[in-house]
Design an enzyme around this catalytic site. Structure first.
Site, PDB file in Angstrom:
ATOM      1  CG  ASP A 107     -10.206   0.254   5.005  1.00 25.41           C
ATOM      2  OD1 ASP A 107      -9.471  -0.466   3.287  1.00 25.41           O
ATOM      3  OD2 ASP A 107      -9.358  -0.952   5.647  1.00 25.41           O
ATOM      4  CE  LYS A 148      -3.920  -2.395   2.201  1.00 29.79           C
ATOM      5  NZ  LYS A 148      -4.516  -2.504   3.375  1.00 29.79           N
ATOM      6  CD  GLN A 198      -3.018  -3.928   6.671  1.00 29.05           C
ATOM      7  OE1 GLN A 198      -3.561  -2.973   6.007  1.00 29.05           O
ATOM      8  NE2 GLN A 198      -3.997  -5.432   5.660  1.00 29.05           N
TER       9      GLN A 198
END
Ligand code: NAD
Length: 291
Positions: free
Chosen positions: A119, A52, A96
């Protein structure tokens, strides 16, 4: 049969993003900035975070890794989330997953300011998506919708079977596809581990999106001729013949399913790159909110 090349489409989108971010910079504006929170040392998570950060730097997004040991408490992590919510130099951030078992993922992800929730996991973004309101959409469903769109695979009027009901893929995917929208308007069936007659349901699908984390779950007898199959699954399967000692396996038995399909995604190189590029798109969207 056409293999949907997520790697290539993601590269095209990265190039488009870079052009937009270069233009911002040439107007004297600062670059968008993404925070990536990681707890502990899960090797798969470390790899995802590295990828990422690399993708961010390719398009000109500043990325900062915010790492904590897995001894951090839920309360301390919540305090860190609050700091990031208040940090005006960070446009969006992700935590994460998975988190260590003593930390409740729902509690942490729900504490993120929805305008920074790149997200798309907060109740606000999920609720807005369900109502068809502007929101930040979870990266994998956004990437799949974009991949279908760029290959001009329409969803309008189609029967789409989604296998898997996770908050990060299955549920938001189904929610998006059923919206009254040009890239929605589908009849959606959401299947999961308690679904009976999975094979019969899949055989009626125009498009199957499988996100179960179960290698080779989707076999040729479950797919009708001419269907489109999107394989989200990524499972590390031990393989001593490879340098890393494992290979990545999707949820589709590709060799037997592909010949029946009009379109199919490979693993790797299908949905994975689209997920990462969608995170970059979401970061740019959050940057727009912070102005
Ligand atoms: P999860 O692991 O949280 O849940 C799996 C879902 O699949 C559950 O809802 C379960 O009910 C369903 N399921 C499991 N076995 C099944 C079966 N035999 N029949 C029907 N349904 C079944 O899901 P997740 O986090 O969405 O991850 C799913 C897979 O997708 C994993 O392999 C994950 O690594 C991968 N993934 C890939 C990307 C990507 O970018 N390619 C992104 C996210 C997740």
């Amino acid at each position: 049969m056409t293999i949907l090349n997520g790697k290539q489409i993601a590269a095209e989108i990265r190039s488009e993003l870079k052009t937009r971010i270069d233009a911002l910079r040439s107007q004297g504006k600062r670059a968008p900035k993404l925070g990536i929170v990681i707890v502990g040392h899960n090797p798969a998570s470390e790899t995802y975070v590295t990828n990422k950060i690399k993708a961010c730097s390719e398009v000109g997004i500043d990325a900062v890794k915010i790492a904590f040991e897995d001894t951090i408490s839920e309360k301390e992590l919540l305090e860190e989330v609050a700091k990031l919510n208040a940090d005006t130099t960070i446009d969006g951030f992700i935590v994460q997953l998975p988190l260590p078992s003593h930390i409740d993922e729902q509690v942490i992800t729900s504490a993120i300011d929805y305008r920074k929730d790149v997200d798309g996991l907060t109740p606000e973004n999920v609720g807005r998506a369900a109502k068809g309101l502007p929101c930040i959409v979870s990266a994998t469903p956004r990437g799949i919708r974009e991949l279908l769109h760029r290959y001009q695979i329409t969803t309008d009027g189609k029967h789409i079977v989604v296998i898997g009901r996770s908050n990060i893929v299955g549920k938001p995917m189904a929610s998006l596809l059923m919206q009254k929208h040009a890239q929605g308007n589908a009849t959606v069936t959401l299947c999961h581990s308690h679904t009976g007659h999975l094979k019969d349901i899949c055989r009626t699908a125009d498009i199957i999106i499988v996100a179960a984390g179960h290698p080779n779950l989707l076999t040729a007898d479950m797919v009708r001729d001419g269907a489109t199959v999107i394989d989200v699954g990524i499972t590390r399967v031990e393989d001593k013949t490879t340098e890393k000692g494992y290979r990545l396996c999707g949820d589709v038995n590709f060799d037997e399913v592909a010949p029946k399909c009009a379109y199919i995604t490979p693993v790797p190189g299908g949905v994975g790159p689209m997920t990462i590029v969608s995170l970059l798109q979401n970061t740019l969207q959050a940057y727009g909110y912070s102005k």
